[in-house]
Design an enzyme around this catalytic site. Structure first.
Site, PDB file in Angstrom:
ATOM      1  N   LYS A  88       0.864  -1.092   0.032  1.00 15.06           N
ATOM      2  CA  LYS A  88       0.052   0.014  -0.012  1.00 15.06           C
ATOM      3  C   LYS A  88       0.911   1.240  -0.101  1.00 15.06           C
ATOM      4  CE  LYS A  88      -4.160   1.981   0.320  1.00 15.06           C
ATOM      5  NZ  LYS A  88      -3.399   3.072  -0.630  1.00 15.06           N
ATOM      6  N   GLN A 109       7.036   4.141   4.252  1.00 17.00           N
ATOM      7  CA  GLN A 109       5.590   3.879   3.863  1.00 17.00           C
ATOM      8  C   GLN A 109       5.323   2.520   4.824  1.00 17.00           C
ATOM      9  OE1 GLN A 109       3.490   6.075   2.022  1.00 17.00           O
ATOM     10  NE2 GLN A 109       1.983   5.157   3.527  1.00 17.00           N
ATOM     11  N   LYS A 112       5.090   3.554   8.515  1.00 13.24           N
ATOM     12  CA  LYS A 112       4.002   4.260   8.624  1.00 13.24           C
ATOM     13  C   LYS A 112       2.850   3.465   8.730  1.00 13.24           C
ATOM     14  CE  LYS A 112       2.323   8.885   7.115  1.00 13.24           C
ATOM     15  NZ  LYS A 112       2.542   9.990   6.308  1.00 13.24           N
ATOM     16  N   LYS A 124       5.585   2.074  -2.995  1.00 15.19           N
ATOM     17  CA  LYS A 124       5.582   3.443  -3.479  1.00 15.19           C
ATOM     18  C   LYS A 124       5.726   3.304  -4.969  1.00 15.19           C
ATOM     19  CE  LYS A 124       4.719   7.440  -1.786  1.00 15.19           C
ATOM     20  NZ  LYS A 124       3.748   7.819  -0.698  1.00 15.19           N
ATOM     21  N   GLY A 163      -3.177   8.183  -4.349  1.00 17.33           N
ATOM     22  CA  GLY A 163      -2.427   9.518  -5.048  1.00 17.33           C
ATOM     23  C   GLY A 163      -1.308   9.813  -3.973  1.00 17.33           C
ATOM     24  N   THR A 207      -6.115  13.581   6.940  1.00 23.64           N
ATOM     25  CA  THR A 207      -4.665  14.007   7.483  1.00 23.64           C
ATOM     26  C   THR A 207      -4.781  15.146   8.644  1.00 23.64           C
ATOM     27  OG1 THR A 207      -3.801  13.089   5.284  1.00 23.64           O
ATOM     28  CG2 THR A 207      -2.350  14.623   6.782  1.00 23.64           C
ATOM     29  N   ASN A 238      -4.975  21.432   1.674  1.00 26.75           N
ATOM     30  CA  ASN A 238      -5.639  20.553   2.185  1.00 26.75           C
ATOM     31  C   ASN A 238      -5.359  20.436   3.574  1.00 26.75           C
ATOM     32  OD1 ASN A 238      -5.932  17.418   2.818  1.00 26.75           O
ATOM     33  ND2 ASN A 238      -7.654  17.838   1.568  1.00 26.75           N
ATOM     34  N   SER A 376      -7.376   5.796   4.119  1.00 25.96           N
ATOM     35  CA  SER A 376      -7.093   4.950   2.885  1.00 25.96           C
ATOM     36  C   SER A 376      -7.469   3.434   3.220  1.00 25.96           C
ATOM     37  CB  SER A 376      -5.695   5.041   2.265  1.00 25.96           C
ATOM     38  OG  SER A 376      -5.763   6.396   1.438  1.00 25.96           O
TER      39      SER A 376
END
Length: 444
Positions: A88, A109, A112, A124, A163, A207, A238, A376
Site C-alpha cells: 500500500k 511507508q 507508517k 510506492k 495518490g 490528514t 488541504n 485509505s
C-alpha cells in the site's frame, strides 16, 4: 546489529541512492537498541531483509501528446514489504521521481502503515511524468498508458496504490477507469477514489483531522488540552485547512496561514468564516494568501514563514524542511511547547534535536499525519464489504486509530526520565509489528 555496519553495507550495495540511505540511517539509529534485545532477529538477518525491497518494477510508458507526438516516460512500482498486508502506498507523478526516491518513500511507508494498526504493507510508485502544463486529455492519455503496465502488478489483495504528489482525484479516476476496461472488474484497486465509485467520506479531511487528534493526545500527557491554545499553522492547502478546522472545533485559536509567497498573522484567530474564505480562495480561485490580509486587515509578511510569531503550539503543514535549527530555537523562545507535523518531514534534523534537547512535545509526521493513509485503509475495508460508512463512523474510527498510534509511540518512546521521544517511539512501534510478522512467516 550495529547500525553503522549495516548502513555501510547498503551504501556499497546501492551506490548513488542518497535519499534511500538517509531514510534507512534515520530509522536504524532509533531501533538499534530494541532490535538488539531480540537475538532471533539477528540470527534471521532480519534487518537486511527488511531494508531491501521485495521487488522494484520499472517499465516504459509511451503516450501521445496533443500535437500528435509520441512521448516516453519511465514508470516504477517499489513493492517494499507485505508481511502485514497487501502492498500500500501512493503514486507520484513528478519530474524528480527516480528509483532512490521511491525506495526511500516505500521504506518509510512500510513503517507508517504498520503504525496505523491496519493490515497494510508498504510500497510506492510513480513516474517522471509532470502533469503541470499538460491538458486534461494529455493527463488522461498518460494515466491510461501508465495503467496499461501497472494493472498486471496490482490487486485488492496484492497491491493497492493511492495518490501522492501530482496524482489527485482526477488522475486516480482516469487510472481506475482504465483498470476496469482492461480487466472487466470493478475492484478496490486504488484509494482516493470519488465518492460515486467507492471513495470514502472524511478522506480529504483525514490528514488534518488526524494531526489534531494526535496533538490532543500529546497534550494530555502533560495535563494540557487544546482549549484556548494559540497555534501557528503553516501552509494553506488541504492539510492546513482541515488542521485549522479541527483546531477550531476543539477550542484552539489558529493565528497563521501561509503559502509560497509569505504568511498572514491574525491575532484574533482564524475563525470558521475566515477559514471558509481561505478554502474558497485556495480551492476555487487559486489565489494567494495575501488576499486574506487585504480582506481582514491583518499582518502579511512576504517571503517568510510563520515561526517568528508567539504561540503555544506549532503545526507545520506546508512542505519538507520548513523548520530549520534557528527557527526551532525561535519557536521555543516564543513559548511553543508542542510541535506536531502535518506535512511530511517538515522539520530539519538539527531542528528536531533542538526540540528534543528542550524536552518539548515533538512528533514526526510518520505518526502525526498517518490519518491520511489510515483512512485509505478504511476505504479498502469499505470496498471489501461493498458498503459505505457514514461520516461519523469513519471519523470515529480515525480518532481511535490516532489514539492507538499515540499509545504505541508512548510505549516504545518513553525515556527513563519520563520524556516521550516520539521519533524513537514511532520507528520502534512500526518496526516491531513488521519484524514479528516476518519472523512468524519464516525465511522467504
Amino acid at each position: 546489529m550495529k547500525a553503522t555496519e549495516v548502513i555501510e553495507k547498503l551504501k556499497a550495495k546501492f551506490p548513488g541512492q542518497p535519499e534511500y540511505i538517509q531514510a534507512v540511517s534515520q530509522v536504524l539509529g532509533t531501533i538499534e537498541e530494541e532490535y538488539n534485545k531480540h537475538p532471533e532477529f539477528e540470527k534471521a538477518n532480519l534487518i537486511e531483509r527488511l531494508c531491501v525491497p521485495d521487488r522494484i518494477l520499472q517499465f516504459r510508458v509511451s503516450w501521445v501528446d496533443d500535437n500528435g507526438n509520441v512521448q516516453t516516460n519511465l514508470g516504477y512500482r517499489v513493492q517494499h514489504n507485505n508481511a502485514i498486508g497487501p502492498y500500500k502506498g501512493g503514486l507520484r507523478f513528478h519530474k524528480s521521481v527516480n528509483a532512490s526516491i521511491l525506495k526511500f518513500l516505500a521504506f518509510e511507508q512500510t513503517f507508517k502503515n504498520s503504525l496505523t494498526t491496519l493490515p497494510m504493507g508498504g510500497a510506492k510508485g510513480g513516474s517522471d511524468f509532470d502533469p503541470h502544463g499538460k491538458s486534461d486529455m494529455e493527463v488522461m492519455r498518460f494515466c491510461q498508458a501508465f495503467m496499461n503496465e501497472l494493472y498486471r502488478l496490482i490487486g485488492p489483495d496484492e497491491d493497492v496504490p493511492a495518490g501522492d504528489i501530482g496524482v489527485g482525484g482526477r488522475e486516480v479516476g482516469y487510472m481506475f477507469g482504465q483498470y476496469k476496461k482492461l480487466t472487466h472488474q470493478f475492484q478496490g484497486i486504488l484509494t482516493g477514489k470519488g465518492l460515486e465509485f467507492g471513495g470514502s467520506l472524511i478522506r480529504p479531511e483525514a490528514t488534518g483531522y488526524g494531526n489534531v487528534y494526535f496533538l490532543e493526545d500529546m497534550l494530555k500527557t502533560r495535563g494540557e488540552s487544546l482549549e484556548g491554545k494559540t497555534v501557528l499553522v503553516s501552509g494553506s492547502g488541504n492539510v492546513a485547512q482541515y488542521t485549522i478546522e479541527k483546531l477550531l472545533q476543539l477550542g484552539a485559536k489558529p493565528v497563521t496561514c501561509s503559502d509560497s509567497n509569505g504568511y498572514i498573522y491574525d491575532p484574533d484567530g482564524i475563525d470558521a468564516e475566515k477559514l471558509a474564505f481561505i478554502m474558497e480562495l485556495k480551492n476555487v480561485k487559486r489565489g494567494r494568501i495575501k488576499e486574506y490580509a487585504e480582506k481582514y486587515g491583518v499582518k502579511y509578511v512576504e517571503n517568510a514563514r510563520p515561526w517568528g510569531e508567539k504561540a503555544d503550539i506549532a503545526t507545520p503543514c506546508a512542505t519538507q524542511d520548513e523548520i530549520n535549527e534557528a527557527e526551532a530555537k525561535t519557536l521555543i523562545a516564543n513559548g511553543v511547547f508542542a510541535v506536531s507535523e502535518g506535512a511530511n518531514m517538515p522539520t530539519e534534523p538539527a531542528a528536531i534535536k533542538v526540540f528534543q534537547d528542550a524536552k518539548i512535545l515533538y512528533c514526526p509526521g510518520k505518526a502525526s499525519n498517518a490519518g491520511g493513509v489510515a483512512t485509505s485503509g478504511l476505504e479498502m475495508s469499505q470496498n471489501s464489504e461493498r458498503l459505505s460508512w457514514t461520516r461519523e463512523e469513519v471519523d470515529t474510527k480515525l480518532h481511535n486509530i490516532m489514539d492507538e498510534i499515540h499509545a504505541n509511540c508512548v510505549k516504545y518512546g518513553t525515556e527513563p526520565d519520563g520524556y516521550i521521544n516520539y521519533v524513537k517511539g514511532a520507528n520502534v512501534a512500526g518496526f516491531m509489528k513488521v519484524a514479528k510478522a516476518m519472523m512468524a512467516q519464516g525465511i522467504y
